[in-house]
Each structure stands twice: as structure tokens, then as C-alpha cells.
Write an enzyme that holds these catalytic residues in place. Structure first.
Site, PDB file in Angstrom:
ATOM      1  N   HIS A 211     -10.520   1.224   1.589  1.00 32.04           N
ATOM      2  CA  HIS A 211     -10.341   2.168   2.696  1.00 32.04           C
ATOM      3  C   HIS A 211     -11.591   2.010   3.553  1.00 32.04           C
ATOM      4  O   HIS A 211     -12.661   2.504   3.196  1.00 32.04           O
ATOM      5  CB  HIS A 211     -10.197   3.609   2.187  1.00 32.04           C
ATOM      6  CG  HIS A 211      -9.914   4.568   3.304  1.00 32.04           C
ATOM      7  ND1 HIS A 211      -8.743   5.280   3.409  1.00 32.04           N
ATOM      8  CD2 HIS A 211     -10.642   4.897   4.402  1.00 32.04           C
ATOM      9  CE1 HIS A 211      -8.762   6.017   4.514  1.00 32.04           C
ATOM     10  NE2 HIS A 211      -9.916   5.805   5.133  1.00 32.04           N
TER      11      HIS A 211
ATOM     12  N   HIS B 219       1.522   5.392  -1.688  1.00 31.05           N
ATOM     13  CA  HIS B 219       1.144   6.569  -2.486  1.00 31.05           C
ATOM     14  C   HIS B 219       2.407   7.177  -3.086  1.00 31.05           C
ATOM     15  O   HIS B 219       3.328   7.532  -2.342  1.00 31.05           O
ATOM     16  CB  HIS B 219       0.449   7.619  -1.606  1.00 31.05           C
ATOM     17  CG  HIS B 219      -0.824   7.117  -1.010  1.00 31.05           C
ATOM     18  ND1 HIS B 219      -2.043   7.289  -1.610  1.00 31.05           N
ATOM     19  CD2 HIS B 219      -1.062   6.393   0.114  1.00 31.05           C
ATOM     20  CE1 HIS B 219      -2.985   6.722  -0.874  1.00 31.05           C
ATOM     21  NE2 HIS B 219      -2.416   6.168   0.186  1.00 31.05           N
TER      22      HIS B 219
ATOM     23  N   HIS C 228       0.861  -1.205   0.000  1.00 33.37           N
ATOM     24  CA  HIS C 228       0.000   0.000   0.000  1.00 33.37           C
ATOM     25  C   HIS C 228       0.887   1.242   0.000  1.00 33.37           C
ATOM     26  O   HIS C 228       1.469   1.603   1.020  1.00 33.37           O
ATOM     27  CB  HIS C 228      -0.905   0.007   1.243  1.00 33.37           C
ATOM     28  CG  HIS C 228      -1.893   1.132   1.250  1.00 33.37           C
ATOM     29  ND1 HIS C 228      -3.239   0.920   1.453  1.00 33.37           N
ATOM     30  CD2 HIS C 228      -1.748   2.465   1.086  1.00 33.37           C
ATOM     31  CE1 HIS C 228      -3.877   2.084   1.412  1.00 33.37           C
ATOM     32  NE2 HIS C 228      -2.987   3.042   1.195  1.00 33.37           N
TER      33      HIS C 228
ATOM     34  N   HIS D  33      -4.702  -0.543   5.842  1.00 33.54           N
ATOM     35  CA  HIS D  33      -4.214   0.220   7.005  1.00 33.54           C
ATOM     36  C   HIS D  33      -5.120   0.081   8.224  1.00 33.54           C
ATOM     37  O   HIS D  33      -5.660   1.070   8.720  1.00 33.54           O
ATOM     38  CB  HIS D  33      -4.004   1.701   6.654  1.00 33.54           C
ATOM     39  CG  HIS D  33      -5.040   2.318   5.745  1.00 33.54           C
ATOM     40  ND1 HIS D  33      -6.379   2.274   5.998  1.00 33.54           N
ATOM     41  CD2 HIS D  33      -4.900   2.985   4.573  1.00 33.54           C
ATOM     42  CE1 HIS D  33      -7.025   2.887   5.023  1.00 33.54           C
ATOM     43  NE2 HIS D  33      -6.141   3.330   4.153  1.00 33.54           N
TER      44      HIS D  33
ATOM     45  N   LYS E  29      -9.136  -0.181  -5.969  1.00 37.66           N
ATOM     46  CA  LYS E  29      -9.157   0.429  -4.632  1.00 37.66           C
ATOM     47  C   LYS E  29     -10.437   1.226  -4.451  1.00 37.66           C
ATOM     48  O   LYS E  29     -10.733   2.117  -5.261  1.00 37.66           O
ATOM     49  CB  LYS E  29      -7.930   1.347  -4.485  1.00 37.66           C
ATOM     50  CG  LYS E  29      -7.914   2.183  -3.206  1.00 37.66           C
ATOM     51  CD  LYS E  29      -7.598   1.354  -1.983  1.00 37.66           C
ATOM     52  CE  LYS E  29      -7.746   2.124  -0.684  1.00 37.66           C
ATOM     53  NZ  LYS E  29      -6.665   3.057  -0.427  1.00 37.66           N
TER      54      LYS E  29
ATOM     55  N   ASP F 242       1.317   2.596   3.590  1.00 38.28           N
ATOM     56  CA  ASP F 242       0.459   3.771   3.397  1.00 38.28           C
ATOM     57  C   ASP F 242       1.297   5.053   3.431  1.00 38.28           C
ATOM     58  O   ASP F 242       0.815   6.109   3.849  1.00 38.28           O
ATOM     59  CB  ASP F 242      -0.672   3.843   4.429  1.00 38.28           C
ATOM     60  CG  ASP F 242      -1.777   4.805   3.988  1.00 38.28           C
ATOM     61  OD1 ASP F 242      -1.829   5.155   2.801  1.00 38.28           O
ATOM     62  OD2 ASP F 242      -2.578   5.215   4.846  1.00 38.28           O
TER      63      ASP F 242
HETATM   64  O1  DOR Z   1      -3.496   9.351   5.768  1.00 33.75           O
HETATM   65  C1  DOR Z   1      -3.828   9.033   4.645  1.00 33.75           C
HETATM   66  N1  DOR Z   1      -3.265   9.618   3.549  1.00 33.75           N
HETATM   67  N2  DOR Z   1      -4.766   8.111   4.480  1.00 33.75           N
HETATM   68  C2  DOR Z   1      -5.269   7.828   3.281  1.00 33.75           C
HETATM   69  O2  DOR Z   1      -6.164   7.019   3.224  1.00 33.75           O
HETATM   70  C3  DOR Z   1      -4.814   8.534   2.068  1.00 33.75           C
HETATM   71  C4  DOR Z   1      -3.498   9.111   2.244  1.00 33.75           C
HETATM   72  C5  DOR Z   1      -3.127  10.134   1.185  1.00 33.75           C
HETATM   73  O3  DOR Z   1      -3.343   9.854   0.004  1.00 33.75           O
HETATM   74  O4  DOR Z   1      -2.632  11.192   1.542  1.00 33.75           O
HETATM   75 ZN    ZN Z   2      -3.443   5.006   1.518  1.00 34.60          ZN
END
Ligand code: DOR
Ligand code: ZN
Length: 345
Positions: free
Chosen positions: A136, A16, A14, A174, A99, A247
């Protein structure tokens, strides 16, 4: 005492990576430690179909060329996913799953779905095509207390969906509560969960320790100590339904330290070292390998990575900040000493 570990390259299930300048900087951090990572689709213009996912894949590959790193793309769940599109997703070796964001629950989720049940037609097709659903798991009802949103999502949505689509593989992303650990443990092998470093390290006091701490703000928000303990117990239990997903979610410092700060904690720079630190502190370092390199791969039916990483017990200071072109990103444990160093073998 174990001072050195060598094991197959881990997978971050997971992650970003964002776009542009952030993508350029942070993708290299993940690629240096991980063999593969599941890339989240919640860009400002979300990745809503296979064509966009393939384009994004090429961009990620382009920035991580020097590493042996494979991005596994995801599609942003949306009501326009037709059977034809789902078939394209299913046959793509570059796309691993879809997702789902309930509308409004987190960063760039405004194009998410408002009512979970409206997804049932697509869940049914995904179940038949055996496409994993990554969730999520928080309700988006503003009247529900933010600390209860994950628990209520399970009660209201997930239990029923799993009953209705028992063969649909679901990853509850998460996880942050005792209830999630129990739900995952008690259900079939088609349900699994990812666990972040922040939900292992902190309870909700961290958000207010000595003042308001924007860099400890993520979603799902940190919970009470009993929940942290339950999530930690799951991570170090050796149960294959729980595996690594950082995450890691970079935001510029100026966007976190603001009157309406973004949710997300950046951990990719030192992710494996931080997980090693946590497992070691809890006398479970020998459980780290499967959590990082096997259980996630098994769930997604991937073979383990061929190359290896080495973790060595030696002091390592996490930087105070990471420079990007027009700002900086503050990493998890910024400025703190940890006791592990990670390198590719
Ligand atoms: O804290 C988070 N940041 N939780 C999420 O689900 C998305 C993520 C983000 O993309 O910044
Ligand atoms: Zn995330």
C-alpha cells in the site's frame, strides 16, 4: 463491434473478503467471476503468520465450495517475521506474498510499520526467498497532503528500496497517480501494479458531486483528472506490468455513511462487467483479456486458469444495495445500467 468475449477466468489480484457474515456473502460474488483472487490480510486481527493464513484459507474455501475458485493468501507485513516463518510462507502453495501497510494509512493498518526502512532486513530475506512484496504505497505522515501521499511514498521509499533490493518482486497496489504509472513503466520487470475500477472511472470530483459521497471514498483517495487519465492509459496500454486488482473492500452502509466513514468501495459483485464497460467505453475491449487473465498470472508465475468466462454485451442493472444479515453494502455504480453481463462458461 465486439458483442461477446470468451476468455480464461480472470484473477483478482487484490481483494478484501473480511470475516463472518460479510465473508459469507462477498466471497461468493468474487468466486462466481474469478478463478483466483489475492486475499488481503487486514482483518481486525490481521493475518500475521502462515498458520493464520492457512486457517483463513480454509474459511474462504468453505464459503466458495460450489465454485472453481482458489484464494491466494497474503501475510500482513510485521516485524516478527523470522527467517523460519518466511521459509514456511515460501513453501506454502496457499500463500502468494506479503502485504505491507504503512501504519495508519488505511482500514486496519494500525499494526502496520511506522518507518518503511525498518522493513529492510525482512525485504532482504524476501528477496533471497523470492517472496513477492505487495505494498500500500502511501506515506503515513499526517503533514503530507493526502493527495500527495502516493507520489511521496515513491520518491521517499520505493525508489530506494528497489535500488537496494532489485530482485525483490514488488506490486504497487491500487495505483492512483500519473507518477505511479511512470515509475512502474520505467523500472525493471520486478515492479508491477494493480488497477481498480474506481481509479479508472472517477476523478476526485466524484467525492463531492452534488454533496459529500461516502461511497466514492477509498484509499488511495481519488485524484485529479490527469491522474485518472494516466491510470486508464496504463490499464489499456497492453503493458504487462499493469493488471487487474479490484481492491473491492466492503463496509456496511452504516459504517460508510457516518461522521467518520470507512474507506473502501465494494465492486466484486459486478467487477468484470464494470471493467468491460470501462475498456469498451475507451475502445479497448480487446485489451481486457490480458489485463484480467494473463498479466497478473505471469507476474506471480502462475499458469492461466483453465476454465473460462463469457462476457456478453447486454444491459445489466447494478443493484442498489446488497443485503447482509445485519445491514447492507452499497456496490460501486449502485442502481446504474451497464452494458455487459458476465457468466462462467
Ligand atoms: O479503500 C480502501 N479500503 N483502501 C485500502 O487500502 C483498504 C481497504 C479496506 O480494507 O477497507
Ligand atoms: Zn486493499
Amino acid at each position: 463491434m465486439i458483442n461477446e468475449l470468451i476468455f480464461p477466468k480472470p484473477d483478482d489480484m487484490h481483494l478484501h473478503l473480511r470475516e463472518d457474515e460479510l465473508l459469507k456473502v462477498v466471497s461468493k460474488h468474487s468466486a462466481a467471476q474469478f478463478g483466483r483472487a489475492i486475499i488481503m490480510p487486514n482483518l481486525q486481527n490481521p493475518i500475521i503468520n502462515s498458520e493464520l493464513a492457512h486457517k483463513y484459507y480454509d474459511e474462504v474455501k468453505n464459503h466458495t465450495k460450489v465454485h472453481d475458485f482458489e484464494p491466494l493468501m497474503t501475510i500482513y507485513f510485521n516485524e516478527k517475521l523470522t527467517l523460519e516463518e518466511l521459509k514456511r510462507i515460501q513453501i506454502s502453495s496457499k500463500i502468494i506474498g506479503i502485504k505491507l501497510y504503512p501504519k495508519g494509512v488505511t482500514t486496519n493498518s494500525n499494526k502496520g510499520i511506522d518507518s518503511f526502512n525498518s522493513g529492510y532486513k525482512i525485504f532482504e530475506m524476501m528477496e533471497k526467498l523470492d517472496i513477492p512484496l505487495l505494498i500500500h504505497g502511501e506515506v503515513n505522515d499526517p503533514n503530507i497532503d493526502i493527495f500527495d501521499r502516493e507520489k511521496i511514498f515513491i520518491e521517499k521509499n520505493l525508489i530506494n528500496a528497489h535500488k537496494e533490493f532489485p530482485d525483490l518482486r514488488i506490486v504497487l497496489e491500487h495505483i492512483s497517480t500519473k507518477e505511479s504509472t511512470e515509475f512502474v513503466k520505467e523500472t525493471s520487470n520486478n515492479i508491477a501494479a494493480t488497477i481498480t475500477p474506481q481509479h479508472l472511472l472517477y476523478n476526485r470530483n466524484e467525492l463531492f458531486a452534488g454533496g459529500l459521497k461516502p461511497h466514492a471514498f477509498c484509499l488511495p483517495v481519488l485524484k485529479r483528472e490527469e491522474h485518472r487519465v494516466a491510470v486508464l492509459g496504463a490499464a489499456i496500454s497492453g503493458n504487462p506490468k499493469f493488471f487487474l486488482g479490484t481492491d473491492s473492500a466492503p463496509h456496511k452502509k452504516s459504517e460508510k455513511e457516518s461522521s467518520c466513514g470507512c474507506a473502501g468501495i465494494y465492486s466484486a459483485l459486478n467487477a468484470m462487467e464494470i471493467y468491460a464497460e470501462i475498456f469498451d467505453r475507451n475502445n479497448a475491449i480487446e485489451k481486457l483479456e490480458n489485463f484480467s487473465s494473463k498479466f497478473g498470472a505471469d507476474f506471480y508465475r502462475l499458469s492461466q486458469n483453465k476454465n473460462k468466462i463469457k462476457l456478453v454485451r447486454s444491459s445489466n442493472k447494478v443493484p442498489n444495495s446488497i443485503k447482509i444479515d445485519n445491514g447492507e453494502v452499497i456496490p460501486l455504480l449502485a442502481g446504474q445500467e451497464i452494458n455487459w453481463n458476465c457468466s462462467a462458461v
